[in-house]
Write a protein that holds these residues in place. Structure first.
Motif, PDB file in Angstrom:
ATOM      1  N   VAL A 189       0.857  -1.191   0.000  1.00 48.78           N
ATOM      2  CA  VAL A 189       0.000   0.000   0.000  1.00 48.78           C
ATOM      3  C   VAL A 189       0.890   1.237   0.000  1.00 48.78           C
ATOM      4  CG1 VAL A 189      -1.886  -1.123   1.296  1.00 48.78           C
ATOM      5  CG2 VAL A 189      -0.198   0.217   2.524  1.00 48.78           C
ATOM      6  N   GLY A 190       0.354   2.360  -0.490  1.00 41.66           N
ATOM      7  CA  GLY A 190       1.128   3.605  -0.551  1.00 41.66           C
ATOM      8  C   GLY A 190       0.978   4.392   0.745  1.00 41.66           C
ATOM      9  N   TYR A 191       1.781   5.437   0.872  1.00 50.59           N
ATOM     10  CA  TYR A 191       1.691   6.311   2.049  1.00 50.59           C
ATOM     11  C   TYR A 191       0.297   6.898   2.215  1.00 50.59           C
ATOM     12  CZ  TYR A 191       6.762   6.690   3.021  1.00 50.59           C
ATOM     13  OH  TYR A 191       8.056   6.470   3.385  1.00 50.59           O
ATOM     14  N   ASP A 192      -0.393   7.136   1.077  1.00 56.28           N
ATOM     15  CA  ASP A 192      -1.700   7.804   1.202  1.00 56.28           C
ATOM     16  C   ASP A 192      -2.705   6.965   1.994  1.00 56.28           C
ATOM     17  OD1 ASP A 192      -1.496   6.107  -0.970  1.00 56.28           O
ATOM     18  OD2 ASP A 192      -3.114   7.068  -2.083  1.00 56.28           O
ATOM     19  N   GLU A 193      -2.449   5.648   2.120  1.00 55.68           N
ATOM     20  CA  GLU A 193      -3.358   4.801   2.917  1.00 55.68           C
ATOM     21  C   GLU A 193      -3.140   5.008   4.417  1.00 55.68           C
ATOM     22  OE1 GLU A 193      -5.733   2.871   1.907  1.00 55.68           O
ATOM     23  OE2 GLU A 193      -5.342   2.491  -0.211  1.00 55.68           O
ATOM     24  N   VAL A 194      -1.947   5.489   4.803  1.00 55.96           N
ATOM     25  CA  VAL A 194      -1.655   5.561   6.244  1.00 55.96           C
ATOM     26  C   VAL A 194      -1.335   6.960   6.757  1.00 55.96           C
ATOM     27  CG1 VAL A 194      -0.815   3.173   6.342  1.00 55.96           C
ATOM     28  CG2 VAL A 194       0.817   5.022   5.912  1.00 55.96           C
ATOM     29  N   SER A 195      -1.042   7.913   5.825  1.00 59.13           N
ATOM     30  CA  SER A 195      -0.533   9.199   6.316  1.00 59.13           C
ATOM     31  C   SER A 195      -1.552   9.948   7.171  1.00 59.13           C
ATOM     32  CB  SER A 195      -0.017  10.064   5.167  1.00 59.13           C
ATOM     33  OG  SER A 195      -1.087  10.630   4.486  1.00 59.13           O
ATOM     34  N   SER A 196      -2.819   9.984   6.750  1.00 64.29           N
ATOM     35  CA  SER A 196      -3.832  10.719   7.543  1.00 64.29           C
ATOM     36  C   SER A 196      -3.969  10.099   8.931  1.00 64.29           C
ATOM     37  CB  SER A 196      -5.195  10.676   6.854  1.00 64.29           C
ATOM     38  OG  SER A 196      -5.218  11.648   5.859  1.00 64.29           O
ATOM     39  N   TYR A 197      -3.932   8.765   8.944  1.00 62.21           N
ATOM     40  CA  TYR A 197      -4.059   8.055  10.221  1.00 62.21           C
ATOM     41  C   TYR A 197      -2.896   8.423  11.154  1.00 62.21           C
ATOM     42  CZ  TYR A 197      -3.967   4.429  13.694  1.00 62.21           C
ATOM     43  OH  TYR A 197      -3.931   3.795  14.904  1.00 62.21           O
ATOM     44  N   PHE A 237       5.154  16.734   9.442  1.00 70.59           N
ATOM     45  CA  PHE A 237       5.442  17.351   8.138  1.00 70.59           C
ATOM     46  C   PHE A 237       5.868  16.299   7.107  1.00 70.59           C
ATOM     47  CE2 PHE A 237       5.343  21.529  10.161  1.00 70.59           C
ATOM     48  CZ  PHE A 237       4.856  22.328   9.133  1.00 70.59           C
ATOM     49  N   PHE A 238       6.635  15.293   7.542  1.00 68.14           N
ATOM     50  CA  PHE A 238       7.065  14.269   6.570  1.00 68.14           C
ATOM     51  C   PHE A 238       5.850  13.519   6.014  1.00 68.14           C
ATOM     52  CE2 PHE A 238       7.941   9.887   5.415  1.00 68.14           C
ATOM     53  CZ  PHE A 238       8.896  10.076   4.418  1.00 68.14           C
ATOM     54  N   PHE A 239       4.995  13.015   6.913  1.00 64.15           N
ATOM     55  CA  PHE A 239       3.864  12.200   6.431  1.00 64.15           C
ATOM     56  C   PHE A 239       2.822  13.046   5.693  1.00 64.15           C
ATOM     57  CE2 PHE A 239       5.714   9.230   9.498  1.00 64.15           C
ATOM     58  CZ  PHE A 239       5.879   8.146   8.641  1.00 64.15           C
ATOM     59  N   TYR A 240       2.795  14.340   6.011  1.00 64.94           N
ATOM     60  CA  TYR A 240       1.901  15.222   5.255  1.00 64.94           C
ATOM     61  C   TYR A 240       2.456  15.463   3.854  1.00 64.94           C
ATOM     62  CZ  TYR A 240      -1.238  19.105   4.256  1.00 64.94           C
ATOM     63  OH  TYR A 240      -2.200  19.908   3.701  1.00 64.94           O
ATOM     64  N   SER A 241       3.763  15.667   3.764  1.00 60.73           N
ATOM     65  CA  SER A 241       4.334  16.015   2.450  1.00 60.73           C
ATOM     66  C   SER A 241       4.253  14.848   1.471  1.00 60.73           C
ATOM     67  CB  SER A 241       5.779  16.495   2.592  1.00 60.73           C
ATOM     68  OG  SER A 241       6.580  15.423   3.025  1.00 60.73           O
ATOM     69  N   VAL A 242       4.314  13.595   1.978  1.00 60.85           N
ATOM     70  CA  VAL A 242       4.282  12.462   1.033  1.00 60.85           C
ATOM     71  C   VAL A 242       2.858  12.135   0.578  1.00 60.85           C
ATOM     72  CG1 VAL A 242       6.453  11.409   1.759  1.00 60.85           C
ATOM     73  CG2 VAL A 242       4.343  10.761   2.942  1.00 60.85           C
ATOM     74  N   SER A 263      -3.579  15.656   2.470  1.00 55.79           N
ATOM     75  CA  SER A 263      -5.035  15.595   2.268  1.00 55.79           C
ATOM     76  C   SER A 263      -5.634  16.754   3.052  1.00 55.79           C
ATOM     77  CB  SER A 263      -5.606  14.269   2.778  1.00 55.79           C
ATOM     78  OG  SER A 263      -5.590  14.268   4.190  1.00 55.79           O
ATOM     79  N   VAL A 264      -6.867  17.133   2.697  1.00 50.75           N
ATOM     80  CA  VAL A 264      -7.472  18.306   3.334  1.00 50.75           C
ATOM     81  C   VAL A 264      -7.737  18.041   4.814  1.00 50.75           C
ATOM     82  CG1 VAL A 264      -9.423  19.886   3.314  1.00 50.75           C
ATOM     83  CG2 VAL A 264      -8.452  19.091   1.159  1.00 50.75           C
ATOM     84  N   SER A 265      -8.283  16.850   5.137  1.00 50.04           N
ATOM     85  CA  SER A 265      -8.602  16.605   6.557  1.00 50.04           C
ATOM     86  C   SER A 265      -7.324  16.561   7.385  1.00 50.04           C
ATOM     87  CB  SER A 265      -9.423  15.328   6.722  1.00 50.04           C
ATOM     88  OG  SER A 265      -8.700  14.237   6.216  1.00 50.04           O
ATOM     89  N   ALA A 266      -6.229  15.999   6.825  1.00 53.54           N
ATOM     90  CA  ALA A 266      -4.961  15.975   7.566  1.00 53.54           C
ATOM     91  C   ALA A 266      -4.410  17.391   7.727  1.00 53.54           C
ATOM     92  CB  ALA A 266      -3.949  15.090   6.845  1.00 53.54           C
ATOM     93  N   SER A 267      -4.723  18.287   6.768  1.00 54.65           N
ATOM     94  CA  SER A 267      -4.189  19.659   6.868  1.00 54.65           C
ATOM     95  C   SER A 267      -4.707  20.350   8.131  1.00 54.65           C
ATOM     96  CB  SER A 267      -4.524  20.485   5.619  1.00 54.65           C
ATOM     97  OG  SER A 267      -5.868  20.906   5.612  1.00 54.65           O
ATOM     98  N   TYR A 268      -5.960  20.054   8.542  1.00 49.99           N
ATOM     99  CA  TYR A 268      -6.485  20.692   9.755  1.00 49.99           C
ATOM    100  C   TYR A 268      -5.701  20.224  10.988  1.00 49.99           C
ATOM    101  CZ  TYR A 268     -10.369  21.805   6.649  1.00 49.99           C
ATOM    102  OH  TYR A 268     -11.118  22.250   5.600  1.00 49.99           O
ATOM    103  N   LYS A 269      -5.336  18.936  10.985  1.00 46.96           N
ATOM    104  CA  LYS A 269      -4.591  18.398  12.145  1.00 46.96           C
ATOM    105  C   LYS A 269      -3.154  18.904  12.139  1.00 46.96           C
ATOM    106  CE  LYS A 269      -7.565  14.556  13.149  1.00 46.96           C
ATOM    107  NZ  LYS A 269      -8.662  14.847  12.250  1.00 46.96           N
ATOM    108  N   LEU A 270      -2.561  19.032  10.949  1.00 50.66           N
ATOM    109  CA  LEU A 270      -1.215  19.595  10.863  1.00 50.66           C
ATOM    110  C   LEU A 270      -1.242  21.043  11.379  1.00 50.66           C
ATOM    111  CD1 LEU A 270       1.567  19.374   8.334  1.00 50.66           C
ATOM    112  CD2 LEU A 270       0.556  21.602   8.602  1.00 50.66           C
ATOM    113  N   CYS A 271      -2.238  21.812  10.915  1.00 49.55           N
ATOM    114  CA  CYS A 271      -2.332  23.222  11.322  1.00 49.55           C
ATOM    115  C   CYS A 271      -2.517  23.349  12.828  1.00 49.55           C
ATOM    116  CB  CYS A 271      -3.504  23.896  10.617  1.00 49.55           C
ATOM    117  SG  CYS A 271      -3.268  24.025   8.845  1.00 49.55           S
TER     118      CYS A 271
END
Length: 654
Positions: free
Chosen positions: A391-399, A439-444, A447-455
């Motif tokens: 699976v790619g990072y996009d399956e786990v990065s938001s989590y 920042f690493f898992f966000y950059s790879v 997603s919009v929902s993850a952006s709120y948690k990063l912010c």
């Protein structure tokens, strides 16, 4: 004993609908309907500019066309796919509020018919549950209390209705209900409805709430179905094919139609041909338009799939067979397997540098010998897990970002740091570890929902360093700044999308969040120029203006943005139908960074387009004087973006 996290809601406050039901969740951090909600509650002075705006752009007085055109924008769904969302014109949002007021009990009735649905409105909400972890971080909020306590509670509930079932799909997969379905049925087949909201035929709401033949013979009869049909059409340029995507009201519209399809399916399966009993031979669970068919054996689940597909056809809806998946017990998808493994890795990793205290509500950092080594070893372990499971990072990065965000809240849930015993160094290192990983898992895989948690993580860690890490405040903020610049100069900032109306929310939200660190950490003007070049969409214009404000180094950018707004507001004859123009106009005339003369000119232009008697200068001056509290969708004087992030978190119901 009453639940301390349960807050009461004032049921009679129907304006709440404008906050919870009519706008998409995925919007820039600074956009919300909070100002619109407050304006709708205010008594209006008949002679004021605000009153004319309200009469024309909310109550639709004097309109010549009886439809509105939503502001449509696209966000990234996957690396290759986009999702189209809509902000509805304030006029149509007001009509939706009136519709709920009239039909709230019928909405619940038509959503209570199916046994299959695992997410449906049950009754008008009277309480909502506040996420406790936000209450623990109130010390990091800035400025005065933003609203009176009770007002805040009424308004910030997550939805107008309380729902039965599961508010998020992953909760269903983690539930006891799912385990007992697995115990009873050996086969699981998923059914994906192709472009569901784009394909829904608005007239079919009437079929779902009355017999189709009856409706066809009584066209023009004023019923709940006909009223809902006409409401959704008027909000979407009188389109009968497809409904707007994003607002909760659209999911309710779809839910009512699917409840009827569920009934047809159940009746057909119980008939002579199959004699399948729900709960015995099979069970179907449906979350809006995601359908899960459980059956004793695969042969039965395939037949049920065919019947469901056929019933969908009678509503002009179709299945996407390429996305259908079949599982035999144990029901363990590649994604759930990888998430479980990742969860284990996060827990093991956290234990290396954090110690749990106070029933797990506080995390205390331990000594870290090499920050970079700790960060790299964790990234490598996630890489290996993704690779093993294909699976790619996009399956786990938001989590992962969610998991780190929850830990950030527990790390900063303290009221002092000892400057003497070395623990301040341990806090600095723990904060850096979280920042590097988020920042690493966000950059790879942004997603919009993850952006709120990063912010939220960025703002909280920046303020935590201000309050408790004295000598290291600059170290932390500098690292946030470097990581953000790296992100925006890299792939995230380089997305040149040829897709019409694409809004790069993942980047916009990061830009807005780092503005919270103040004037010492401003992005270089050339980077802002690059990010907003050629962008003329409402969201891009207001986000850029919110960021640059009237700071000297950005004056040429500011003047360019204002000229672009000017071009969009030259002709206001369509403002009662065009949602994008209406929102841009309302936000621009209340923006303190735009010259008063310009704003006055736009207001005069609006009076002209409305054929209203020309206002006297005093009326316009009074309006501009009070725009601080009379903002609409962007609160230009928002003292605290943390409040905006908290509201996002509370409202994520879907």
């Amino acid at each position: 004993m009453p639940d301390p996290n349960a807050k009461t809601i004032k049921k009679s406050d129907y304006n709440r609908i404008l906050v919870t039901e009519t706008v998409p969740y995925e919007t820039p951090l600074i956009f919300s309907n909070d100002g619109f909600y407050s304006i709708c509650k205010k008594p209006q002075d008949d002679n004021s500019v605000l009153n004319l705006l309200f009469q024309r752009l909310v109550l639709a007085k004097g309109r010549k066309k009886f439809f509105t055109i939503p502001y449509q924008y696209k966000i990234r769904k996957t690396i290759l796919d986009y999702r189209r969302l809509s902000v509805i014109h304030p006029i149509s949002q007001w009509e939706m509020k009136q519709f709920y007021e009239t039909y709230e009990s019928l909405i619940c009735h038509y959503c209570s018919i199916s046994n299959f649905s695992i997410r449906a409105p049950q009754r008008t909400a009277s309480v909502f549950y506040y996420k406790n972890s936000w209450e623990n971080i109130a010390q990091y909020k800035r400025g005065a209390v933003e609203e009176t306590g009770s007002d805040k509670r009424h308004k910030h509930s997550s939805s107008f209705f309380s729902y039965r079932g599961h508010d998020r799909l992953y909760k269903f997969f983690n539930s006891n209900e799912f385990i007992s379905l697995e115990k009873d049925f050996a086969s699981l087949q998923t059914l994906d409805v192709s472009k569901c909201f784009d394909s829904i035929y608005t007239h079919s709401i009437a079929w779902a709430t009355k017999e189709k033949q009856y409706v066809k013979s009584k066209i023009g009869l004023s019923t709940f179905g006909a009223a809902f049909d006409s409401l959704m059409q008027r909000a979407n340029y009188n389109e009968t094919n497809g409904i707007v995507i994003g607002p909760e009201i659209s999911r309710i519209f779809a839910e009512i139609i699917f409840q009827d399809i569920d009934q047809m399916v159940q009746a057909r399966l119980a008939g002579e041909l199959y004699r399948y009993e729900h709960g015995v031979n099979y069970s179907i669970k449906r979350y809006v338009d995601d359908v899960f068919i459980f059956a004793k054996e695969e042969k039965i689940s395939r037949k049920i799939y065919e019947v469901y597909a056929d019933c969908l056809n009678s509503y002009n809806l179709h299945v996407n067979s390429s996305k259908s998946l079949t599982y035999t017990r144990p029901f363990f998808t590649a994604k759930s397997k990888v998430v479980r493994e990742v969860n284990q890795k996060v827990n093991e990793f956290s234990e290396k540098f954090l110690e749990s205290k106070n029933g797990n509500s506080i995390l205390i950092p331990k000594e870290i010998h090499r920050v970079d080594r700790l960060v790299h070893s964790f990234i490598d372990s996630i890489k290996a897990t993704c690779s093993t499971n294909s699976v790619g990072y996009d399956e786990v990065s938001s989590y992962l970002i969610s998991a780190f965000f929850e830990r950030v809240k527990r790390l900063i849930n303290i009221d002092s740091v000892d400057q003497e015993d070395g623990s301040i160094d341990q806090y600095r290192d723990a904060v850096i570890v979280f920042l590097e990983l988020i920042f690493f898992f966000y950059s790879v895989a942004p997603s919009v929902s993850a952006s709120y948690k990063l912010c939220a993580s960025v703002i909280l860690l920046s303020r935590f360093s201000e309050m408790y890490l004295g000598p290291y405040e600059h170290t932390i903020k500098q690292r946030i700044y470097e990581l953000a610049v790296e992100l925006l100069q890299g792939d995230l900032g380089a997305v040149e999308s040829d897709v019409d109306n694409f809004i790069f929310l993942e980047a916009l939200n990061v830009i807005l969040a780092i503005s919270d660190m103040g004037d010492d950490y401003l992005l270089p003007p050339e980077l802002i120029l690059k990010l907003f070049q050629g962008k003329n969409s409402y969201y891009d214009l207001v986000a850029c203006l919110f960021y640059v404000k009237d700071r000297d180094q950005y004056l040429s950018i500011q003047s360019d943005i204002i000229s672009r707004i000017e071009r969009r507001l030259v002709d206001l004859n369509s403002i009662q139908t065009d949602a994008e123009q209406a929102c841009l106009f309302l936000d621009s005339i209340s923006c303190p960074y735009i010259d008063r003369k310009k704003r006055s000119r736009w207001i005069y232009r609006f009076y002209q387009a409305s054929s209203a008697p020309k206002p006297v200068k005093q009326q316009i001056d009074d309006f501009i004087e009070n725009t601080d509290e009379n903002f609409w969708f962007v609160n230009w004087n928002e003292v605290d973006l943390l409040n905006a992030l908290e509201r996002k978190e509370l409202r994520q119901v879907y």
